[in-house]
Design an enzyme around this catalytic site. Structure first.
Site, PDB file in Angstrom:
ATOM      1  N   HIS A   1       1.457   0.577 -13.004  1.00 14.83           N
ATOM      2  CA  HIS A   1       2.399  -0.735 -13.289  1.00 14.83           C
ATOM      3  C   HIS A   1       3.795  -0.017 -13.236  1.00 14.83           C
ATOM      4  CE1 HIS A   1       3.356  -4.688 -14.774  1.00 14.83           C
ATOM      5  NE2 HIS A   1       3.833  -4.245 -15.631  1.00 14.83           N
TER       6      HIS A   1
ATOM      7  N   GLY B   1       0.795  -1.301   0.159  1.00 14.52           N
ATOM      8  CA  GLY B   1       0.012   0.149  -0.032  1.00 14.52           C
ATOM      9  C   GLY B   1       0.943   1.127  -0.017  1.00 14.52           C
ATOM     10  N   SER B   2       2.029   1.358  -0.616  1.00 15.40           N
ATOM     11  CA  SER B   2       2.772   2.435  -0.333  1.00 15.40           C
ATOM     12  C   SER B   2       2.299   3.392  -1.394  1.00 15.40           C
ATOM     13  CB  SER B   2       4.194   2.176  -0.765  1.00 15.40           C
ATOM     14  OG  SER B   2       4.786   1.925  -1.979  1.00 15.40           O
ATOM     15  N   ASN B   3       1.790   3.068  -2.605  1.00 14.62           N
ATOM     16  CA  ASN B   3       1.114   4.045  -3.400  1.00 14.62           C
ATOM     17  C   ASN B   3      -0.357   4.722  -2.769  1.00 14.62           C
ATOM     18  OD1 ASN B   3       2.495   4.239  -6.348  1.00 14.62           O
ATOM     19  ND2 ASN B   3       2.491   2.085  -6.036  1.00 14.62           N
TER      20      ASN B   3
ATOM     21  N   ASN C   1      -4.701   2.449 -12.874  1.00 13.05           N
ATOM     22  CA  ASN C   1      -3.641   1.390 -12.526  1.00 13.05           C
ATOM     23  C   ASN C   1      -2.350   1.909 -12.694  1.00 13.05           C
ATOM     24  OD1 ASN C   1      -2.699  -1.300 -11.305  1.00 13.05           O
ATOM     25  ND2 ASN C   1      -2.154  -1.715 -13.241  1.00 13.05           N
TER      26      ASN C   1
ATOM     27  N   MET D   1      -3.308  -6.957  -7.585  1.00  8.67           N
ATOM     28  CA  MET D   1      -2.767  -8.306  -8.327  1.00  8.67           C
ATOM     29  C   MET D   1      -3.748  -9.017  -8.722  1.00  8.67           C
ATOM     30  SD  MET D   1      -0.109  -7.032  -8.180  1.00  8.67           S
ATOM     31  CE  MET D   1       1.726  -7.121  -8.171  1.00  8.67           C
TER      32      MET D   1
HETATM   33  C1  GAR Z   1       3.757  -1.162  -7.376  1.00 14.89           C
HETATM   34  O1  GAR Z   1       5.201  -1.280  -7.573  1.00 14.89           O
HETATM   35  C2  GAR Z   1       2.775  -1.290  -8.460  1.00 14.89           C
HETATM   36  O2  GAR Z   1       3.224  -0.604  -9.452  1.00 14.89           O
HETATM   37  C3  GAR Z   1       2.701  -2.804  -8.527  1.00 14.89           C
HETATM   38  O3  GAR Z   1       2.816  -3.414  -7.358  1.00 14.89           O
HETATM   39  C4  GAR Z   1       3.457  -2.461  -6.514  1.00 14.89           C
HETATM   40  C5  GAR Z   1       2.544  -2.215  -5.237  1.00 14.89           C
HETATM   41  O4  GAR Z   1       3.379  -1.491  -4.139  1.00 14.89           O
HETATM   42  N1  GAR Z   1       1.672  -3.011  -9.344  1.00 14.89           N
HETATM   43  C6  GAR Z   1       1.629  -4.016 -10.405  1.00 14.89           C
HETATM   44  O5  GAR Z   1       2.516  -4.664 -10.796  1.00 14.89           O
HETATM   45  C7  GAR Z   1       0.357  -4.304 -11.394  1.00 14.89           C
HETATM   46  N2  GAR Z   1       0.576  -4.794 -12.334  1.00 14.89           N
HETATM   47  P1  GAR Z   1       2.452  -0.986  -3.078  1.00 14.89           P
HETATM   48  O6  GAR Z   1       1.468  -1.848  -2.676  1.00 14.89           O
HETATM   49  O7  GAR Z   1       3.543  -0.454  -2.231  1.00 14.89           O
HETATM   50  O8  GAR Z   1       1.812   0.534  -3.687  1.00 14.89           O
END
Ligand code: GAR
Length: 206
Positions: free
Chosen positions: A108, A12-14, A106, A89
């Site tokens: 990526h 969940g950092s994004n 989204n 995911m």
């Molecule tokens: C992020 O790097 C995002 O871009 C990727 O998962 C990570 C989630 O990090 N998403 C994908 O690969 C989608 N195909 P987060 O939970 O710290 O935000």
């Protein structure tokens, strides 16, 4: 204020980066709910700590159509206008896409269309690319595929490891997602085919 529904699977950092931008007043929106398909997703705990609505909707053992219908229900119950996938995911069903037309985003961790799918940072690094990055895009029924809103590049330098490159990509993700949201929530854009067009530019450029 535009109501965002954050959907995630993990850290969940994004999501947190978006919440920070909203908190600082540099993104005009509110987070109506954070939903995770895993009850143990750290992002859910982070949402609770921030005093946000956090809903665990476990997907294990649930058929995709049924799962996506429950997800639609949760998001609608919180009057969500934009669905923001932040490390979610799973692929969404056509029914889900239709429930929020042109309102699902989204992020990526690669320069799409290169390296869709899992472990994009590893895929790119192992391929030997010299430039990689991240992409914010609209979501359609195909994996990591819809029209691109914004991309940011990250150079791969001598001596980099997959970890150092991934860390730089992640910090670009944190910046880019809010920047894309600012553009889209301001409303001056359109989708033409695969292209996301900024309407101000069209006016300025003729
Ligand atoms: C992020 O790097 C995002 O871009 C990727 O998962 C990570 C989630 O990090 N998403 C994908 O690969 C989608 N195909 P987060 O939970 O710290 O935000």
């Amino acid at each position: 204020m535009t109501r965002l529904g954050i959907v995630l699977s993990g850290r969940g950092s994004n999501f947190e980066a978006i919440a920070e931008q909203i908190g600082q007043g540099s993104l005009s929106a509110e987070i109506a709910v954070v939903v995770a398909n895993r009850a143990d997703a750290p992002g859910l705990e982070a949402a609770r700590r921030r005093g946000l609505q956090a809903v665990a909707l476990p997907s294990r053992g649930v058929e995709r159509p049924e799962y996506d219908r429950s997800l639609i229900e949760v998001l609608r119950a919180h009057d969500v206008e934009w669905v923001v996938l932040a490390g979610y995911m799973r692929i969404l069903t056509a029914e889900f896409i239709r429930a929020f037309p042109k309102r699902i985003l989204n992020i990526h961790p690669s320069l799409l269309p290169a390296f869709p799918g899992l472990d994009a940072q590893h895929q790119a690094f192992a391929y030997g690319v010299k430039v990689t990055g991240c992409t914010v895009h609209f979501v359609d029924e195909h994996l990591d595929h819809g029209p691109i809103v914004m991309q940011a590049t990250v150079a791969v330098e001598e001596g980099d490891t997959v970890e150092t490159v991934s860390a730089r990509i992640l910090s670009e993700e944190h910046r880019l997602y809010s920047e894309a949201l600012r553009l889209l929530l301001a409303g001056a854009w359109a989708i033409e085919g695969r292209k996301v067009i900024r309407l101000e530019r069209m006016t300025a450029g003729g």
